[in-house]
Design a protein around this motif. Structure first.
Motif, PDB file in Angstrom:
ATOM      1  N   ALA A  44       3.513   6.453   8.529  1.00 55.52           N
ATOM      2  CA  ALA A  44       2.806   6.938   9.721  1.00 55.52           C
ATOM      3  C   ALA A  44       3.591   8.059  10.399  1.00 55.52           C
ATOM      4  O   ALA A  44       3.019   9.085  10.798  1.00 55.52           O
ATOM      5  N   HIS A  45       4.898   7.876  10.507  1.00 55.85           N
ATOM      6  CA  HIS A  45       5.724   8.911  11.127  1.00 55.85           C
ATOM      7  C   HIS A  45       5.676  10.215  10.332  1.00 55.85           C
ATOM      8  O   HIS A  45       5.656  11.314  10.914  1.00 55.85           O
ATOM      9  N   ARG A  46       5.660  10.110   9.009  1.00 56.12           N
ATOM     10  CA  ARG A  46       5.618  11.312   8.176  1.00 56.12           C
ATOM     11  C   ARG A  46       4.321  12.094   8.396  1.00 56.12           C
ATOM     12  O   ARG A  46       4.276  13.302   8.199  1.00 56.12           O
ATOM     13  N   LEU A  47       3.255  11.385   8.784  1.00 59.44           N
ATOM     14  CA  LEU A  47       1.981  12.043   9.053  1.00 59.44           C
ATOM     15  C   LEU A  47       1.808  12.390  10.524  1.00 59.44           C
ATOM     16  O   LEU A  47       0.746  12.862  10.938  1.00 59.44           O
ATOM     17  N   GLY A  48       2.850  12.141  11.321  1.00 59.64           N
ATOM     18  CA  GLY A  48       2.777  12.444  12.740  1.00 59.64           C
ATOM     19  C   GLY A  48       1.933  11.468  13.532  1.00 59.64           C
ATOM     20  O   GLY A  48       1.425  11.805  14.611  1.00 59.64           O
ATOM     21  N   ILE A  57      -4.685   1.846  -0.241  1.00 64.12           N
ATOM     22  CA  ILE A  57      -5.571   2.960   0.047  1.00 64.12           C
ATOM     23  C   ILE A  57      -6.749   2.496   0.894  1.00 64.12           C
ATOM     24  O   ILE A  57      -7.213   3.211   1.793  1.00 64.12           O
ATOM     25  N   ALA A  58      -7.231   1.269   0.667  1.00 69.41           N
ATOM     26  CA  ALA A  58      -8.338   0.739   1.472  1.00 69.41           C
ATOM     27  C   ALA A  58      -7.903   0.536   2.920  1.00 69.41           C
ATOM     28  O   ALA A  58      -8.682   0.775   3.854  1.00 69.41           O
ATOM     29  N   VAL A  59      -6.668   0.086   3.129  1.00 69.96           N
ATOM     30  CA  VAL A  59      -6.141  -0.080   4.484  1.00 69.96           C
ATOM     31  C   VAL A  59      -6.120   1.258   5.212  1.00 69.96           C
ATOM     32  O   VAL A  59      -6.569   1.369   6.360  1.00 69.96           O
ATOM     33  N   PHE A  60      -5.634   2.287   4.536  1.00 68.00           N
ATOM     34  CA  PHE A  60      -5.548   3.595   5.184  1.00 68.00           C
ATOM     35  C   PHE A  60      -6.924   4.212   5.407  1.00 68.00           C
ATOM     36  O   PHE A  60      -7.142   4.923   6.387  1.00 68.00           O
ATOM     37  N   ARG A  80      -5.476   9.344   1.660  1.00 63.37           N
ATOM     38  CA  ARG A  80      -4.715   9.514   0.425  1.00 63.37           C
ATOM     39  C   ARG A  80      -3.304  10.037   0.707  1.00 63.37           C
ATOM     40  O   ARG A  80      -2.352   9.624   0.055  1.00 63.37           O
ATOM     41  N   ARG A  81      -3.180  10.940   1.678  1.00 62.81           N
ATOM     42  CA  ARG A  81      -1.833  11.399   2.059  1.00 62.81           C
ATOM     43  C   ARG A  81      -1.007  10.241   2.591  1.00 62.81           C
ATOM     44  O   ARG A  81       0.180  10.114   2.284  1.00 62.81           O
ATOM     45  N   PHE A 131      -0.334  -2.716  -4.418  1.00 65.66           N
ATOM     46  CA  PHE A 131       0.360  -1.444  -4.505  1.00 65.66           C
ATOM     47  C   PHE A 131      -0.203  -0.594  -5.640  1.00 65.66           C
ATOM     48  O   PHE A 131      -0.869  -1.096  -6.549  1.00 65.66           O
ATOM     49  N   ALA A 132       0.125   0.691  -5.637  1.00 64.13           N
ATOM     50  CA  ALA A 132      -0.197   1.571  -6.750  1.00 64.13           C
ATOM     51  C   ALA A 132       0.692   1.213  -7.943  1.00 64.13           C
ATOM     52  O   ALA A 132       1.743   0.578  -7.797  1.00 64.13           O
ATOM     53  N   ARG A 133       0.277   1.670  -9.123  1.00 66.87           N
ATOM     54  CA  ARG A 133       1.026   1.360 -10.345  1.00 66.87           C
ATOM     55  C   ARG A 133       2.473   1.846 -10.269  1.00 66.87           C
ATOM     56  O   ARG A 133       3.393   1.139 -10.706  1.00 66.87           O
ATOM     57  N   VAL A 134       2.703   3.028  -9.687  1.00 66.66           N
ATOM     58  CA  VAL A 134       4.067   3.549  -9.625  1.00 66.66           C
ATOM     59  C   VAL A 134       4.973   2.615  -8.830  1.00 66.66           C
ATOM     60  O   VAL A 134       6.150   2.416  -9.189  1.00 66.66           O
ATOM     61  N   THR A 135       4.444   2.010  -7.777  1.00 69.06           N
ATOM     62  CA  THR A 135       5.245   1.092  -6.962  1.00 69.06           C
ATOM     63  C   THR A 135       5.419  -0.238  -7.672  1.00 69.06           C
ATOM     64  O   THR A 135       6.502  -0.840  -7.638  1.00 69.06           O
TER      65      THR A 135
END
Length: 227
Positions: A31-35, A54-57, A69-70, A114-118
């Motif tokens: 959240a901080h990274r997105l301001g 992604i559904a949460v966001f 997505r960001r 989580f996403a696959r990378v995580t």
């Protein structure tokens, strides 16, 4: 009486992997990274633990897909940084539980929101590649994670381990884990008290059993077979 559990679908963070506040910490960093101010959003994050991130966001940002997505990318990066820094550990007895379940002749699938990378970063950090029969993230199930039944049903379809959805056992620490298992028709849906939600909430969302930890699951399944 339900058929013998042949397929066991296990959540990761909070169920087999110690969360230790990492999800909230990574969300706050994202959240901080997105301001954005994370404080007004944390109640929703806590309530939807276990859901695809992604559904949460998408919910938090009112359907703004680009921003969601960001945020999801920022979250996965922040969580991955914490995993790489050694901030993740397995819950006591979790790895042995998975081995025991497989020794009992059951197929074990690890799932995550989580996403696959995580998910892969977690498996790398824990040395868990190959520990379970299969690992799944929402993208592997068409993009829908919990509380939809898709991850559980994908586990069944991918492994072919059971002839009947009632031969599936699901275990997790959140209400969404319980809903996912119930909606998939699993014969046993076990809540564990090592993660996000308490006994009352797990039971209210469909838990057939509530366990102190996932380490109690092999004995429960054995009792169910004998019953």
């Amino acid at each position: 009486m339900n058929p013998t559990p042949r397929l066991v679908v296990l959540d990761m963070a909070g169920t087999t992997v110690a969360d230790g506040g990492l999800v909230e910490d990574a969300f706050t960093a994202a959240a901080h990274r997105l301001g954005e101010d994370p404080a007004p959003m944390l109640d929703h994050v806590r309530a939807t633990m276990g859901e695809s991130k992604i559904a949460v966001f998408r919910h938090l940002f009112g359907g703004d897909e680009a921003k969601a997505r960001r945020a999801a990318t920022a979250f996965e990066e922040a969580y991955g940084e914490r995993v790489a820094a050694g901030s993740v550990t397995a819950l006591p007895g979790a790895a042995d539980t998975i081995r025991t379940l497989r020794d009992q002749g059951r197929t074990v699938v690890l799932t995550t929101g989580f996403a696959r990378v995580t998910q892969d970063a977690l498996l790398d950090a824990l040395g868990w590649h190959g520990l379970a029969d299969l690992t799944l993230c929402p993208a592997d199930a068409g993009g829908r994670g919990r509380p939809y039944p898709d991850l559980v049903l994908t586990a069944l379809l991918r492994t072919g381990a059971a002839d009947d959805v009632r031969q599936v056992a699901v275990a997790g620490d959140t209400a969404y884990d319980m809903l996912s298992g119930v909606r998939a028709g699993a014969g046993l849906v076990a809540g564990v008290l090592t993660g996000a939600h308490d006994r009352t909430r797990l039971t209210a969302h469909g838990a057939t059993h509530v366990l102190g930890s996932v380490a109690e699951l092999p004995a429960l399944l054995t009792r169910e077979e004998r019953a």
